[in-house]
Structures are given as C-alpha cells and as structure tokens.
Design an enzyme around this catalytic site. Structure first.
Site, PDB file in Angstrom:
ATOM      1  N   GLY A  22       0.774  -1.121   0.122  1.00 33.22           N
ATOM      2  CA  GLY A  22       0.378   0.095   0.129  1.00 33.22           C
ATOM      3  C   GLY A  22       1.448   0.800  -0.009  1.00 33.22           C
ATOM      4  CB  ALA A  23       2.033   3.932   1.017  1.00 32.34           C
ATOM      5  CG  HIS A  28       3.369   0.830  -5.626  1.00 33.67           C
ATOM      6  ND1 HIS A  28       3.353   1.707  -4.563  1.00 33.67           N
ATOM      7  CD2 HIS A  28       3.881  -0.001  -4.583  1.00 33.67           C
ATOM      8  CE1 HIS A  28       3.916   1.842  -3.866  1.00 33.67           C
ATOM      9  NE2 HIS A  28       4.113   0.344  -3.885  1.00 33.67           N
ATOM     10  CE  LYS A 140      13.351   1.974  -4.192  1.00 34.03           C
ATOM     11  NZ  LYS A 140      12.387   1.632  -2.435  1.00 34.03           N
ATOM     12  CD  GLN A 144      10.354  -7.527  -2.186  1.00 33.14           C
ATOM     13  OE1 GLN A 144      10.200  -7.319  -1.234  1.00 33.14           O
ATOM     14  NE2 GLN A 144       9.647  -6.663  -3.023  1.00 33.14           N
ATOM     15  CB  SER A 177       5.699   3.360   0.361  1.00 35.45           C
ATOM     16  OG  SER A 177       5.010   2.705  -0.448  1.00 35.45           O
TER      17      SER A 177
HETATM   18  P1  AMP Z   1       5.850  -1.971  -1.566  1.00 38.67           P
HETATM   19  O1  AMP Z   1       4.825  -2.053  -1.336  1.00 38.67           O
HETATM   20  O2  AMP Z   1       7.068  -1.520  -1.190  1.00 38.67           O
HETATM   21  O3  AMP Z   1       6.201  -3.608  -0.911  1.00 38.67           O
HETATM   22  O4  AMP Z   1       6.133  -2.875  -3.188  1.00 38.67           O
HETATM   23  C1  AMP Z   1       5.064  -3.594  -3.839  1.00 38.67           C
HETATM   24  C2  AMP Z   1       6.169  -3.751  -4.582  1.00 38.67           C
HETATM   25  O5  AMP Z   1       6.701  -1.959  -6.344  1.00 38.67           O
HETATM   26  C3  AMP Z   1       7.311  -4.118  -4.540  1.00 38.67           C
HETATM   27  O6  AMP Z   1       7.458  -5.333  -6.012  1.00 38.67           O
HETATM   28  C4  AMP Z   1       8.976  -3.258  -5.458  1.00 38.67           C
HETATM   29  O7  AMP Z   1       9.641  -3.014  -5.547  1.00 38.67           O
HETATM   30  C5  AMP Z   1       7.590  -2.257  -6.266  1.00 38.67           C
HETATM   31  N1  AMP Z   1       8.185  -1.121  -6.602  1.00 38.67           N
HETATM   32  C6  AMP Z   1       8.347  -0.486  -5.622  1.00 38.67           C
HETATM   33  N2  AMP Z   1       8.883   1.089  -6.049  1.00 38.67           N
HETATM   34  C7  AMP Z   1       9.011   0.819  -6.707  1.00 38.67           C
HETATM   35  C8  AMP Z   1       9.636   1.809  -8.095  1.00 38.67           C
HETATM   36  N3  AMP Z   1       9.486   2.948  -7.539  1.00 38.67           N
HETATM   37  N4  AMP Z   1       9.608   1.638  -9.583  1.00 38.67           N
HETATM   38  C9  AMP Z   1       9.001   0.347  -9.883  1.00 38.67           C
HETATM   39  N5  AMP Z   1       8.584  -0.805  -8.548  1.00 38.67           N
HETATM   40  C10 AMP Z   1       8.256  -0.298  -7.097  1.00 38.67           C
END
Ligand code: AMP
Length: 270
Positions: A22-23, A28, A140, A144, A177
């Site tokens: 989220g956020a 995303h 990013k 992971q 986020s």
């Molecule tokens: P998170 O909500 O931070 O767990 O991210 C969810 C997914 O979005 C993960 O696969 C992250 O790698 C991806 N993500 C987060 N930030 C970015 C970004 N700036 N560019 C591309 N993918 C992102």
C-alpha cells in the site's frame, strides 16, 4: 478470492498479480499497467506484512493510505484488490522454513535479519491463494526480486516472475512509500543517492571497486546528514560481492542510506 479466480481461469482468462504494502505511488502503478498489458485480469494485494519488519516501530510507522490506494488502482484498471487481515494470513505458526543461502546473507539480509523469510512466506501464501499466471515485482527491491525468483524455482509454481524497471521522481530519486518520511532538506538532497550510483557506473572505468565505494560514500555522507548503511557491487545473479570488475558479467551497485526518520534503498546496473 479463490472461487472468483477459479471461475476466471475456467473461462480461460490469464491473471497478473501485483503484491504491495500500500501507500501506492506511480512506481506501483507501472507494475499494474504492465500486468494489465500482459494479462486478462489484474489482481493486486495490499498487506503490510508484519513478519518482514524487524522493528515494531517501523511497522507501526509504515504509511497507510487505503482510500487513495483503491482510487489509484481503480484508475489504472486493476480488477481486484485483496486486503486480508494479519489473522487471515497467519492463522498459525508456519513450520515451513525457506532458505536462500548466500542470497539472503548479504545487503538487506545482513541488516534486516528475518526480512526475506517474511517476504518469501507471505508471497508464497499469496501465490497459493491467487495462483496467477504472472507476478510483477520492482527492480527497486533488487535483492527481493532475486529471492522471489529463487523461491519460485524451489516451489516450482509455474508462475512467471516479471521484474520491472524502477520508476523515479524527475530529479532521479527512486519512488518509495517511505519518501514521505524525508524532511524538506533531506528530500532536496536525496537525488544524490541515484546520481552517485550513476557516477559509480562511470568510475568503474578507472577505479577498482573499493576505491569507487570510498568515493561514493564520501559524496553521499557529505550531504543532508545521510549515512550509508551499505554500498555493495554484486553479481546480478548470485548477489555475490565483487572485489574486481568483471567485464562480461552483469553487475549491480546496491545501496541503503539511513536518514533521520527512514531508510532508503536503490540500485543501478554497472
Ligand atoms: P512495496 O509496496 O514497497 O512492498 O512495493 C510493492 C512492489 O512495488 C514491489 O515489487 C516493489 O519493488 C515495487 N516498487 C516499489 N517502488 C517502485 C518503484 N519506484 N519503481 C518500480 N517498482 C517499485
């Protein structure tokens, strides 16, 4: 969720899955859009996964903006959002433990013990419930992505893992986020992280890895009160640290930077 998706699958529809905490921001949304292009149905999840946070305060302070998230997902054509409760996802203590060898020992793994076990556990549960054809993850979070690919191999899920490019603010800061936790001064200084990684990818022509590391850390720490937690040059596949540049291997520079209230990560190809 399962019933609905089983029906979709019986109708021959392909499913793209985008897990998130989220956020949501345009980074995303780039994953949602790619999933939309490559699948008939797009499912996202919003779940702030407690088992991947080592620090209770970090978990508590993690930004939560559900209404704005649903609106964004709707605007970008996401068909379904899965927002389970913690009790639903963790009804009991799992006895299954996944191991990732050296992949989970370096970088994020070294500074966030247990983090990747938490990530792998939750993603494998989502995979089991949703059984998508493809799942989308951002580069990013480079380590992971490597762990998820390894887990996917170990579990033989048959799901295609798609790695997506990092979306950045116009000044180069990787969208995250956690960026809302930056002070005004820190936000102004933060592009130094990406810019110095780009400089690193130039310096490889003239300097050895240790020298480049030294130069980059000095540049970042001279600004904005930032502290570099780690800067590693690694083989993109094995994530093994590089002590001598390899001309034929894919290499990656990965960094974590501590600011007054948060911690930022980024990476670039070398
Ligand atoms: P998170 O909500 O931070 O767990 O991210 C969810 C997914 O979005 C993960 O696969 C992250 O790698 C991806 N993500 C987060 N930030 C970015 C970004 N700036 N560019 C591309 N993918 C992102």
């Amino acid at each position: 969720m399962r019933e609905y998706l089983e029906r979709a699958k019986l109708m021959g529809l392909s499913i793209g899955f985008v897990p998130t905490m989220g956020a949501l921001h345009p980074g995303h949304m780039s994953l949602i859009e790619r999933a939309k292009r490559e699948n008939d149905l797009v499912v996202s999840s919003i779940f702030v996964n407690p088992t991947q946070f080592g620090d209770a305060k970090d978990l508590l302070n993690y930004p939560r903006t559900p209404d704005a998230d649903y609106e964004l997902l709707k605007q970008h054509g996401c068909d379904m959002v899965f927002t389970p409760s913690v009790a639903e996802m963790y009804p009991d203590q799992s006895l299954i433990e996944m191991k990732f060898g050296d992949l989970e020992k370096v970088m994020e793994g070294a500074y966030r013990p247990g983090h990747f076990k938490g990530v792998a556990t939750i993603v494998s549960r989502f995979f089991e419930i949703i059984r998508p054809n493809r799942a989308y993850f951002g580069q990013k979070d480079f380590q992971q992505l490597a762990i998820i690919k390894e887990m996917n191999e170990q579990l033989k899920t048959g799901i295609e893992i798609v790695g997506c490019a990092t979306m950045r603010e116009p000044d180069g800061l990787a969208m995250s986020s956690r960026n809302i936790h930056l002070s005004f001064e820190e936000r102004k200084a933060a592009p130094v992280i990406y810019n110095s990684l780009l400089l690193a990818s130039e310096l490889v022509r003239i300097n050895e890895p240790e020298e480049v590391k030294h130069t980059i850390i000095k540049i970042i720490e001279a600004l904005g009160g930032f502290k570099v937690q780690y800067l590693e040059f690694v083989d993109s596949l094995t994530l093994k640290p590089i002590t001598k540049w390899q001309s034929h291997a894919d290499q990656r520079a990965c960094i974590a930077v501590i600011t007054s209230k948060t911690r930022l990560i980024d990476n670039v190809a070398i």
